[in-house]
Design a protein around this motif. Structure first.
Motif, PDB file in Angstrom:
ATOM      1  N   MET A   1      45.193  31.007  53.568  1.00  0.00           N
ATOM      2  CA  MET A   1      43.971  32.305  53.321  1.00  0.00           C
ATOM      3  C   MET A   1      45.203  32.656  51.870  1.00  0.00           C
ATOM      4  N   ARG A   2      45.175  33.204  50.634  1.00  0.00           N
ATOM      5  CA  ARG A   2      45.476  34.027  49.787  1.00  0.00           C
ATOM      6  C   ARG A   2      45.036  35.370  49.720  1.00  0.00           C
ATOM      7  N   LEU A   3      46.314  36.550  49.634  1.00  0.00           N
ATOM      8  CA  LEU A   3      45.988  37.464  49.275  1.00  0.00           C
ATOM      9  C   LEU A   3      46.153  37.816  48.036  1.00  0.00           C
ATOM     10  N   THR A   4      45.203  38.930  47.239  1.00  0.00           N
ATOM     11  CA  THR A   4      45.631  39.394  45.965  1.00  0.00           C
ATOM     12  C   THR A   4      45.483  41.129  46.228  1.00  0.00           C
ATOM     13  N   ILE A   5      45.966  41.484  45.643  1.00  0.00           N
ATOM     14  CA  ILE A   5      46.020  43.572  45.612  1.00  0.00           C
ATOM     15  C   ILE A   5      46.011  43.305  44.154  1.00  0.00           C
ATOM     16  N   ALA A   6      45.067  44.442  44.109  1.00  0.00           N
ATOM     17  CA  ALA A   6      44.445  44.585  42.185  1.00  0.00           C
ATOM     18  C   ALA A   6      44.827  45.993  42.311  1.00  0.00           C
ATOM     19  N   ALA A   7      45.494  46.697  41.522  1.00  0.00           N
ATOM     20  CA  ALA A   7      45.635  47.521  41.803  1.00  0.00           C
ATOM     21  C   ALA A   7      45.797  48.653  40.504  1.00  0.00           C
ATOM     22  N   VAL A   8      45.027  50.048  39.985  1.00  0.00           N
ATOM     23  CA  VAL A   8      45.473  50.225  39.446  1.00  0.00           C
ATOM     24  C   VAL A   8      46.707  51.102  38.678  1.00  0.00           C
ATOM     25  N   LEU A  54      38.614  45.981  35.186  1.00  0.00           N
ATOM     26  CA  LEU A  54      40.094  45.241  34.763  1.00  0.00           C
ATOM     27  C   LEU A  54      40.764  44.598  36.041  1.00  0.00           C
ATOM     28  N   LEU A  55      39.897  45.466  37.395  1.00  0.00           N
ATOM     29  CA  LEU A  55      40.245  45.039  39.023  1.00  0.00           C
ATOM     30  C   LEU A  55      39.943  43.385  38.770  1.00  0.00           C
ATOM     31  N   LEU A  56      38.379  43.681  38.779  1.00  0.00           N
ATOM     32  CA  LEU A  56      37.698  43.137  39.137  1.00  0.00           C
ATOM     33  C   LEU A  56      38.185  41.424  37.962  1.00  0.00           C
ATOM     34  N   THR A  64      36.196  36.976  48.548  1.00  0.00           N
ATOM     35  CA  THR A  64      36.084  38.278  48.799  1.00  0.00           C
ATOM     36  C   THR A  64      36.772  40.111  48.519  1.00  0.00           C
ATOM     37  N   LEU A  65      36.171  40.528  48.628  1.00  0.00           N
ATOM     38  CA  LEU A  65      36.825  41.639  47.883  1.00  0.00           C
ATOM     39  C   LEU A  65      36.902  42.853  48.804  1.00  0.00           C
ATOM     40  N   VAL A  66      38.036  43.062  48.973  1.00  0.00           N
ATOM     41  CA  VAL A  66      38.436  44.753  49.624  1.00  0.00           C
ATOM     42  C   VAL A  66      38.537  46.157  48.481  1.00  0.00           C
ATOM     43  N   ALA A  67      37.832  47.206  48.652  1.00  0.00           N
ATOM     44  CA  ALA A  67      38.227  48.565  48.448  1.00  0.00           C
ATOM     45  C   ALA A  67      38.756  49.067  48.867  1.00  0.00           C
ATOM     46  N   LEU A  68      39.893  49.476  48.243  1.00  0.00           N
ATOM     47  CA  LEU A  68      39.951  51.226  49.166  1.00  0.00           C
ATOM     48  C   LEU A  68      39.578  51.850  48.321  1.00  0.00           C
ATOM     49  N   ASP A  69      39.338  53.038  49.569  1.00  0.00           N
ATOM     50  CA  ASP A  69      38.254  54.021  48.649  1.00  0.00           C
ATOM     51  C   ASP A  69      38.524  55.032  50.094  1.00  0.00           C
ATOM     52  N   ARG A  70      38.096  56.515  49.567  1.00  0.00           N
ATOM     53  CA  ARG A  70      38.175  57.302  50.527  1.00  0.00           C
ATOM     54  C   ARG A  70      37.184  57.583  50.986  1.00  0.00           C
ATOM     55  N   ARG A  71      36.120  56.870  50.818  1.00  0.00           N
ATOM     56  CA  ARG A  71      34.673  56.601  51.877  1.00  0.00           C
ATOM     57  C   ARG A  71      34.322  56.057  52.753  1.00  0.00           C
ATOM     58  N   ILE A  92      37.681  31.437  54.357  1.00  0.00           N
ATOM     59  CA  ILE A  92      37.841  32.361  52.971  1.00  0.00           C
ATOM     60  C   ILE A  92      39.153  32.004  52.824  1.00  0.00           C
ATOM     61  N   GLY A  93      39.126  31.526  51.003  1.00  0.00           N
ATOM     62  CA  GLY A  93      40.218  31.376  50.492  1.00  0.00           C
ATOM     63  C   GLY A  93      40.933  32.113  49.899  1.00  0.00           C
ATOM     64  N   ASP A  94      40.269  33.497  49.708  1.00  0.00           N
ATOM     65  CA  ASP A  94      40.921  34.423  48.549  1.00  0.00           C
ATOM     66  C   ASP A  94      40.357  35.056  49.156  1.00  0.00           C
ATOM     67  N   LEU A  95      41.107  36.109  48.859  1.00  0.00           N
ATOM     68  CA  LEU A  95      40.982  38.006  50.027  1.00  0.00           C
ATOM     69  C   LEU A  95      41.890  39.101  48.600  1.00  0.00           C
ATOM     70  N   ALA A  96      40.878  39.497  48.385  1.00  0.00           N
ATOM     71  CA  ALA A  96      41.534  40.679  47.286  1.00  0.00           C
ATOM     72  C   ALA A  96      40.953  41.794  47.464  1.00  0.00           C
ATOM     73  N   PHE A  97      42.437  42.419  47.042  1.00  0.00           N
ATOM     74  CA  PHE A  97      42.301  44.702  48.055  1.00  0.00           C
ATOM     75  C   PHE A  97      42.254  44.663  46.748  1.00  0.00           C
ATOM     76  N   LEU A  98      42.040  45.899  45.916  1.00  0.00           N
ATOM     77  CA  LEU A  98      41.748  47.133  45.241  1.00  0.00           C
ATOM     78  C   LEU A  98      41.640  47.797  45.041  1.00  0.00           C
TER      79      LEU A  98
END
Length: 152
Positions: A1-8, A54-56, A64-71, A92-98
């Motif tokens: 599994m590969r991890l991506t952190i996509a951040a503003v 841009l994040l997407l 597979t997307l995971v959003a960090l969100d206060r809600r 799952i090959g890719d897990l991306a945290f936004l």
């Protein structure tokens, strides 16, 4: 599994980057940090939509997307590890945290995510959220491996 952190935003040299890099080196899964920025003066809604695009675009296709969100859901470390392990075990090959910008994520992006994750009701600087996330990813790796780091 590969991890991506996509951040503003860009993590500049300093103690936060040093700590982020320290945890990043410990993670055994392939890990990529993709930083995005929108510098044009836009309304909050336009900026959130643009940052979502841009994040997407920074995520691997089909991730597979995971959003960090206060809600989002608050999970303890064991539960997050179980969730990640379940994705890994399902192939799952890719897990991306936004990690969004100051205004968060727009609803259309959140609806595309398999998990909306919250670190609790407190507000953290976005650069610190990266450190909290990467430490929890490392901790999840250690939990899944049965390593005592989690219990120390």
């Amino acid at each position: 599994m590969r991890l991506t952190i996509a951040a503003v935003g860009r993590l500049k040299a300093g103690p936060e980057k040093t700590l982020y890099d320290s945890y990043a080196k410990r993670i055994g899964w392939p890990l990529t940090l993709r930083e995005v920025e929108e510098r044009r003066p836009l309304s909050a809604a336009e900026r959130m939509a643009r940052e979502a695009d841009l994040l997407l675009a920074a995520c691997p296709a089909g991730a597979t997307l995971v959003a960090l969100d206060r809600r989002g859901k608050t999970l303890d470390s064991d539960s997050l590890a179980v969730w990640i392990g379940g994705r890994r075990d399902a192939g799952i090959g890719d897990l991306a945290f936004l990690i969004g910008g100051a205004d968060g994520h727009p609803d259309p992006l959140l609806k595309r995510c398999a998990l909306q994750l919250s670190f609790g009701p407190m507000t953290f600087p976005h650069m610190l959220a990266r450190i909290l996330l990467i430490e929890q990813l490392y901790r999840a790796q250690q939990i899944l491996a049965g390593h005592p780091y989690h219990r120390a």
